[in-house]
Design a protein around this motif. Structure first.
Motif, PDB file in Angstrom:
ATOM      1  N   PRO A   1       4.586   1.918   4.489  1.00  0.00           N
ATOM      2  CA  PRO A   1       3.487   1.213   3.824  1.00  0.00           C
ATOM      3  C   PRO A   1       3.168  -0.084   4.557  1.00  0.00           C
ATOM      4  O   PRO A   1       3.940  -0.551   5.399  1.00  0.00           O
ATOM      5  CB  PRO A   1       4.051   0.925   2.428  1.00  0.00           C
ATOM      6  CG  PRO A   1       5.525   0.777   2.671  1.00  0.00           C
ATOM      7  CD  PRO A   1       5.865   1.756   3.761  1.00  0.00           C
TER       8      PRO A   1
ATOM      9  N   THR B   1       0.842  -1.185   0.000  1.00  0.00           N
ATOM     10  CA  THR B   1       0.000   0.000   0.000  1.00  0.00           C
ATOM     11  C   THR B   1       0.891   1.255   0.000  1.00  0.00           C
ATOM     12  O   THR B   1       2.117   1.169   0.118  1.00  0.00           O
ATOM     13  CB  THR B   1      -0.898   0.061   1.252  1.00  0.00           C
ATOM     14  OG1 THR B   1      -0.087   0.373   2.401  1.00  0.00           O
ATOM     15  CG2 THR B   1      -1.622  -1.254   1.475  1.00  0.00           C
ATOM     16  N   ARG B   2       0.249   2.398  -0.096  1.00  0.00           N
ATOM     17  CA  ARG B   2       0.962   3.653   0.150  1.00  0.00           C
ATOM     18  C   ARG B   2       1.271   3.737   1.648  1.00  0.00           C
ATOM     19  O   ARG B   2       0.822   2.903   2.445  1.00  0.00           O
ATOM     20  CB  ARG B   2       0.106   4.842  -0.277  1.00  0.00           C
ATOM     21  CG  ARG B   2      -1.181   4.981   0.525  1.00  0.00           C
ATOM     22  CD  ARG B   2      -1.785   6.367   0.369  1.00  0.00           C
ATOM     23  NE  ARG B   2      -3.085   6.469   1.024  1.00  0.00           N
ATOM     24  CZ  ARG B   2      -3.265   6.640   2.327  1.00  0.00           C
ATOM     25  NH1 ARG B   2      -2.215   6.706   3.151  1.00  0.00           N
ATOM     26  NH2 ARG B   2      -4.486   6.733   2.834  1.00  0.00           N
ATOM     27  N   ASP B   3       2.035   4.763   2.042  1.00  0.00           N
ATOM     28  CA  ASP B   3       2.344   4.946   3.458  1.00  0.00           C
ATOM     29  C   ASP B   3       1.062   5.171   4.269  1.00  0.00           C
ATOM     30  O   ASP B   3       0.168   5.911   3.847  1.00  0.00           O
ATOM     31  CB  ASP B   3       3.275   6.147   3.654  1.00  0.00           C
ATOM     32  CG  ASP B   3       4.695   5.852   3.194  1.00  0.00           C
ATOM     33  OD1 ASP B   3       4.945   4.700   2.797  1.00  0.00           O
ATOM     34  OD2 ASP B   3       5.539   6.768   3.227  1.00  0.00           O
TER      35      ASP B   3
END
Length: 237
Positions: free
Chosen positions: A223, A202-204
């Motif tokens: 992430p 995922t993104r952060d």
């Protein structure tokens, strides 16, 4: 008259020889047709979450925040469960909507070089993930019962962090993407067994929680990265 009888006999023999071949081809076509269309899948397996290098900030109610830039969270492996509905096309491609749930317990937290083992109970110290992905998969169809496949997916993950005594749970939604590879085995024309591995990122994320006194805890900067090994049962409809 003799010639006619021989012709009839030859035609009968040829018909008997051709019919099994035609039936075999018909069965093969039917099996191929059964492999195309709507299907459902249920999955179970093991999920591993990569150690997270995070930042941590604690701000008491009405007070100045204290930042701790060096925090490493280490997680145990967990059970993964899920399922999917999809559609297979004659070209060998499949599209599917997949759901997966995991709950990985904290093994330890390292803050500024000091490792603290997490004790359970009474702390419900884990990270839960509800993952919803839209996948595109390609099957390398062949003449055997075994079919290798590869795929990619995009979607989202709702990750909930249960950590630190006195603070409530905190969640964050994140865009997610994954890659997968595996092998299916035909149990019957409409039932398959599948083994696969997935890598998801995922993104952060950022988790912000409060305690009854109004203090705020913020953990973020990393992430959510998960690897899963799944066994699935696939049913064509």
């Amino acid at each position: 008259m003799t010639v006619n009888r021989r012709a009839v006999l030859a035609a009968s023999v040829l018909s008997c020889a051709v019919s099994p071949a035609a039936l075999a081809q018909s069965d093969a076509d039917a099996q191929t047709d059964d492999d195309v269309g709507l299907y459902g899948k249920v999955s179970i397996g093991v999920a591993a979450v990569t150690d997270a290098d995070q930042s941590q900030t604690v701000a008491p109610a009405g007070g100045a925040a204290t930042a701790i830039p060096g925090r490493e969270s280490v997680f145990d492996n967990s059970l993964a469960i899920g399922g999917a509905v999809g559609f297979k096309y004659p070209s060998g491609f499949r599209t599917e909507l997949e759901y997966r749930f995991t709950s990985n317990a904290y093994e330890s937290v390292d803050i500024d070089g000091v490792t603290t083992a997490v004790v359970q109970p009474p702390i419900d110290d884990d990270v839960n993930a509800h993952i919803l992905m839209s996948n595109v998969i390609y099957d390398f169809d062949n003449d055997t019962r075994f079919t290798p496949f590869i795929g990619v997916g995009v979607g989202g993950a709702r990750v909930t962090n249960f950590m630190d005594t006195g603070f409530d749970a905190a969640s964050d939604w994140a865009f997610a993407y994954q890659a997968k590879a595996g092998l299916t085995y035909d149990l019957s024309p409409t039932l398959k067994l599948s083994a696969e591995i997935n890598y998801l990122r995922t993104r952060d994320l950022e988790f912000q929680a409060t305690d009854p006194a109004g203090a705020t805890l913020t953990i973020g900067g990393a992430p959510y990265v998960q690897s899963t090994a799944l066994i699935s049962l696939i049913k064509a409809f």
